[in-house]
Design a protein around this motif. Structure first.
Motif, PDB file in Angstrom:
ATOM      1  N   PHE A 119     -65.297   1.518 -11.965  1.00 11.46           N
ATOM      2  CA  PHE A 119     -65.912   0.380 -12.193  1.00 11.46           C
ATOM      3  C   PHE A 119     -65.383  -0.499 -13.163  1.00 11.46           C
ATOM      4  CE2 PHE A 119     -68.970   3.032  -9.633  1.00 11.46           C
ATOM      5  CZ  PHE A 119     -69.640   1.996  -9.041  1.00 11.46           C
ATOM      6  N   PHE A 120     -65.640  -1.695 -12.801  1.00 11.47           N
ATOM      7  CA  PHE A 120     -65.641  -2.694 -13.748  1.00 11.47           C
ATOM      8  C   PHE A 120     -66.850  -3.226 -14.100  1.00 11.47           C
ATOM      9  CE2 PHE A 120     -61.353  -2.630 -11.753  1.00 11.47           C
ATOM     10  CZ  PHE A 120     -60.644  -2.930 -12.794  1.00 11.47           C
ATOM     11  N   MET A 121     -67.029  -3.477 -15.466  1.00 18.50           N
ATOM     12  CA  MET A 121     -68.386  -4.304 -15.972  1.00 18.50           C
ATOM     13  C   MET A 121     -68.109  -5.591 -16.380  1.00 18.50           C
ATOM     14  SD  MET A 121     -70.978  -3.002 -18.772  1.00 18.50           S
ATOM     15  CE  MET A 121     -69.974  -3.394 -20.124  1.00 18.50           C
ATOM     16  N   ILE A 122     -68.855  -6.583 -15.749  1.00 19.29           N
ATOM     17  CA  ILE A 122     -68.771  -7.757 -16.172  1.00 19.29           C
ATOM     18  C   ILE A 122     -70.083  -8.288 -16.562  1.00 19.29           C
ATOM     19  CG2 ILE A 122     -68.391  -9.990 -14.856  1.00 19.29           C
ATOM     20  CD1 ILE A 122     -67.033  -8.446 -12.522  1.00 19.29           C
ATOM     21  N   ASN A 123     -69.933  -9.070 -17.898  1.00 16.41           N
ATOM     22  CA  ASN A 123     -70.979  -9.587 -18.657  1.00 16.41           C
ATOM     23  C   ASN A 123     -70.595 -11.047 -19.399  1.00 16.41           C
ATOM     24  OD1 ASN A 123     -69.824  -8.523 -20.994  1.00 16.41           O
ATOM     25  ND2 ASN A 123     -71.067  -6.838 -21.242  1.00 16.41           N
ATOM     26  N   ASP A 124     -71.599 -11.350 -20.190  1.00 14.54           N
ATOM     27  CA  ASP A 124     -71.247 -12.504 -20.705  1.00 14.54           C
ATOM     28  C   ASP A 124     -69.950 -12.318 -21.931  1.00 14.54           C
ATOM     29  OD1 ASP A 124     -73.169 -13.897 -19.564  1.00 14.54           O
ATOM     30  OD2 ASP A 124     -74.309 -13.959 -21.094  1.00 14.54           O
ATOM     31  N   LEU A 173     -66.181 -13.042 -15.469  1.00 14.38           N
ATOM     32  CA  LEU A 173     -65.326 -13.280 -13.995  1.00 14.38           C
ATOM     33  C   LEU A 173     -65.707 -14.654 -13.624  1.00 14.38           C
ATOM     34  CD1 LEU A 173     -64.280 -10.919 -11.240  1.00 14.38           C
ATOM     35  CD2 LEU A 173     -66.182 -12.847 -10.727  1.00 14.38           C
ATOM     36  N   ASP A 174     -65.022 -15.293 -12.872  1.00 12.48           N
ATOM     37  CA  ASP A 174     -65.412 -16.855 -12.742  1.00 12.48           C
ATOM     38  C   ASP A 174     -64.746 -17.337 -11.564  1.00 12.48           C
ATOM     39  OD1 ASP A 174     -66.779 -19.113 -13.167  1.00 12.48           O
ATOM     40  OD2 ASP A 174     -65.622 -20.329 -14.451  1.00 12.48           O
ATOM     41  N   PHE A 175     -65.403 -18.039 -10.654  1.00 13.24           N
ATOM     42  CA  PHE A 175     -64.806 -18.445  -9.453  1.00 13.24           C
ATOM     43  C   PHE A 175     -65.637 -19.658  -9.035  1.00 13.24           C
ATOM     44  CE2 PHE A 175     -62.804 -14.335  -9.333  1.00 13.24           C
ATOM     45  CZ  PHE A 175     -61.435 -14.755  -8.579  1.00 13.24           C
ATOM     46  N   PRO A 176     -65.101 -20.636  -8.052  1.00 12.01           N
ATOM     47  CA  PRO A 176     -65.827 -21.867  -7.587  1.00 12.01           C
ATOM     48  C   PRO A 176     -67.107 -21.172  -6.755  1.00 12.01           C
ATOM     49  CG  PRO A 176     -63.555 -22.226  -7.378  1.00 12.01           C
ATOM     50  CD  PRO A 176     -63.745 -20.689  -7.958  1.00 12.01           C
ATOM     51  N   TRP A 321     -59.120 -10.040  -6.877  1.00 11.13           N
ATOM     52  CA  TRP A 321     -58.191  -9.322  -7.605  1.00 11.13           C
ATOM     53  C   TRP A 321     -57.143 -10.558  -8.528  1.00 11.13           C
ATOM     54  CZ3 TRP A 321     -59.218  -4.716  -6.692  1.00 11.13           C
ATOM     55  CH2 TRP A 321     -59.331  -3.992  -5.580  1.00 11.13           C
ATOM     56  N   GLN A 322     -57.368 -11.522  -8.254  1.00  9.55           N
ATOM     57  CA  GLN A 322     -56.467 -12.429  -9.060  1.00  9.55           C
ATOM     58  C   GLN A 322     -56.971 -13.345 -10.196  1.00  9.55           C
ATOM     59  OE1 GLN A 322     -54.211 -14.475  -5.730  1.00  9.55           O
ATOM     60  NE2 GLN A 322     -55.668 -13.400  -4.301  1.00  9.55           N
ATOM     61  N   GLN A 323     -56.037 -13.636 -10.974  1.00 14.84           N
ATOM     62  CA  GLN A 323     -56.285 -14.833 -11.958  1.00 14.84           C
ATOM     63  C   GLN A 323     -55.347 -15.896 -11.737  1.00 14.84           C
ATOM     64  OE1 GLN A 323     -56.122 -12.900 -15.733  1.00 14.84           O
ATOM     65  NE2 GLN A 323     -57.793 -11.781 -15.427  1.00 14.84           N
ATOM     66  N   ASP A 324     -55.858 -17.147 -11.500  1.00 12.68           N
ATOM     67  CA  ASP A 324     -55.092 -18.372 -11.296  1.00 12.68           C
ATOM     68  C   ASP A 324     -55.842 -19.330 -11.954  1.00 12.68           C
ATOM     69  OD1 ASP A 324     -53.654 -20.445 -10.632  1.00 12.68           O
ATOM     70  OD2 ASP A 324     -53.120 -19.688  -8.593  1.00 12.68           O
ATOM     71  N   GLY A 328     -58.988 -22.051 -10.644  1.00 13.11           N
ATOM     72  CA  GLY A 328     -60.329 -21.958 -11.113  1.00 13.11           C
ATOM     73  C   GLY A 328     -60.404 -20.265 -10.812  1.00 13.11           C
ATOM     74  N   TRP A 329     -59.823 -19.513 -10.643  1.00 10.53           N
ATOM     75  CA  TRP A 329     -59.787 -18.284 -10.301  1.00 10.53           C
ATOM     76  C   TRP A 329     -59.720 -17.310 -11.602  1.00 10.53           C
ATOM     77  CZ3 TRP A 329     -56.201 -17.351  -5.524  1.00 10.53           C
ATOM     78  CH2 TRP A 329     -56.445 -18.229  -4.609  1.00 10.53           C
TER      79      TRP A 329
END
Length: 485
Positions: A119-124, A173-176, A321-324, A328-329
């Motif tokens: 698991f990945f945990m995503i928070n502020d 984590l942030d996406f459009p 999966w990606q960072q760009d 905005g990925w």
């Protein structure tokens, strides 16, 4: 009378935080019947026409203790597995006694105890991999903590969770917030400020190899013939060309798919042509089921804690999966390895880039993290039988659940292990996949995701109080008084 869960009085005596006693006493049947999806986090405004609500609250992230309990739900070691099965088949032959990849037990059921779900945990605060302890380290942690979770203190929970945290990113984590990243109303309330998200990925590489070898331990004449059902028969010598031509003319057995290892495997009697194992049909070989058990455990735990919980579609792969930054990925940062190019593209995912891992953090058992597929198979075998591994070779770990260590030794002496023939054919299969498709596995991604995540939050209680029957959220209404007084 023996009690599985501590009484409220017992829990209060050992817990440093008052909510822990209440959590330990909350009935399991209540968690089952009161579990619901509750989406709206504190600080979120809802635009729904006559049912609109404007929040005047700031986002309220989960506390360190709250997150620690949820983390332990998906990483915590609950004890040791019990090898309570036969070692002799009905036909009198020896049964494989060493199918598991791990001996230590966790909260989620797992095919051959592969413990393949991460698991990945995503928070502020960012993105974190939750890395569960294994082998002797897991055994040490068990001895340092009270045996019942109901007796754990706040420091116990936080310490156990901190053991598992590996930072991947220092931002959320942030996406459009639009298609094709988010679906429907998920683009508003999903991954909102103040929420904590648990996102599973399943490492299919280890169990894929392990499952193939297990199938090949069936007795002679019963072993399956592995087929590539995404590819027609490609003969490798004159004899096979004759068989293919005869099949096409209707004067020989029909061979619609490619037999991995060639027809020699059938003619030698090593495999049974009537027992077929098509890799495309096999998919993830049930390894992914584990992630759904964890989802259910998390949802029941979140209900017990009085949190809002919402399982829904994540940001879609392959984007997540990606960072760009230019696009905005800001995703997980996986390495995506391009497959071999074909004149006629094979089905998805074999024709697509393979998420193989995050360098130095989470790496699948596939190139570039191994030099060859031979090495990958050798590492699975070594892990299972090595004296320092998490499974059968580690006497300290394996003997832990037995009353008498001599019984553990007797089991291992009687229980068969993988043999050289099974290992050799497994290497042939794995090398075929790599040589044909330029990726491993080909019929499923190295890291597979069900495309779902689970979001926890403190609820926007003013919204629920205004529009909904209080019986829909009684546990959540009591949360702040228990956890944040």
């Amino acid at each position: 009378m023996t009690s599985i869960d501590p009484s409220p009085a017992e829990a209060t005596a050992s817990a440093t935080h008052p909510a822990l006693a209440d959590l330990a006493a909350y009935p399991f049947l209540s968690a089952l019947t009161e579990r619901r999806t509750r989406r709206i986090p504190r600080g979120f405004s809802v635009n729904a026409g006559p049912l609109s609500h404007e929040s005047h609250n700031a986002p309220a992230p989960l506390s360190k203790l709250e997150e620690a309990i949820l983390i332990t739900c998906v990483t915590g070691i609950t004890g040791i597995t019990t090898h309570d099965g036969p070692l002799v088949e009905n036909n009198g032959l020896d049964e494989l006694g060493t199918p598991f990849l791990n001996i230590m037990a966790r909260t989620g059921s797992s095919a051959d105890n592969a413990q393949a779900t991460h698991f990945f945990m995503i928070n502020d605060d960012g993105i974190f991999l939750l890395r569960a302890p294994r082998g002797e380290r897991a055994l040490e942690l068990l001895k340092d903590l009270p045996p019942r979770w109901g007796d754990w203190s706040e420091a116990d929970w936080i310490g156990a969770a901190d053991e598992c945290l590996v930072r991947v990113s220092d931002r959320r984590l942030d996406f459009p917030r639009e298609w094709p990243y988010y679906l429907g109303w998920n683009n508003q309330a999903s991954n909102a400020p103040g929420t904590t998200i648990f996102f599973p990925v399943v490492d299919c590489t280890w169990q894929y190899i392990n499952a193939i070898i297990i199938l090949l331990t069936e007795p002679g004449g019963m072993r399956p013939l592995f087929l590539d059902d995404w590819r027609t028969f490609h003969p490798k010598n004159a004899v096979e060309w004759i068989a293919k031509i005869g099949s096409g003319l209707g004067i020989g057995p029909k061979i619609p798919y490619h037999p991995i290892g060639g027809l020699d495997r059938v003619r030698s009697g090593y495999v049974n042509k009537a027992s077929q194992a098509p890799l495309g049909f096999g998919g993830a070989l049930r390894t992914d089921y584990e992630s759904f058990f964890y989802f259910q455990n998390l949802m029941l735990l979140g209900q017990s804690m009085g949190l809002g919980g919402w399982i829904h579609g994540s940001v879609f792969p392959p984007y997540i999966w990606q960072q760009d930054d230019a696009k905005g990925w800001h995703g997980l940062g996986f390495r995506l390895e391009e497959p071999k190019k074909h004149h006629k593209w094979p089905p998805v995912p074999a024709s697509q880039a393979n998420p193989v891992g995050i360098d130095g953090i989470l790496e699948g058992l596939t190139p570039p993290y191994v030099s060859s597929m031979d090495e990958a198979v050798d590492r699975v075998v070594e892990s299972k039988y090595s004296a320092t591994g998490p499974a059968y070779g580690n006497e300290k770990v394996f003997s832990s659940p037995y009353r008498n260590s001599d019984d553990a030794r007797a089991f291992l002496e009687k229980g068969t292990r993988f043999g050289p023939d099974e290992i050799a054919y497994t290497k042939e299969i794995c090398n075929y996949i790599w040589d044909t498709y330029g990726r491993f596995p080909a019929h499923v991604d190295a890291f597979y995701t069900p495309g779902m995540w689970l979001q926890f939050s403190h609820l926007e209680m003013e919204y629920y109080d205004r529009f909904f029957d209080p019986r829909q959220y009684t546990r959540q209404a009591a949360h702040d008084g228990l956890w944040h007084r």
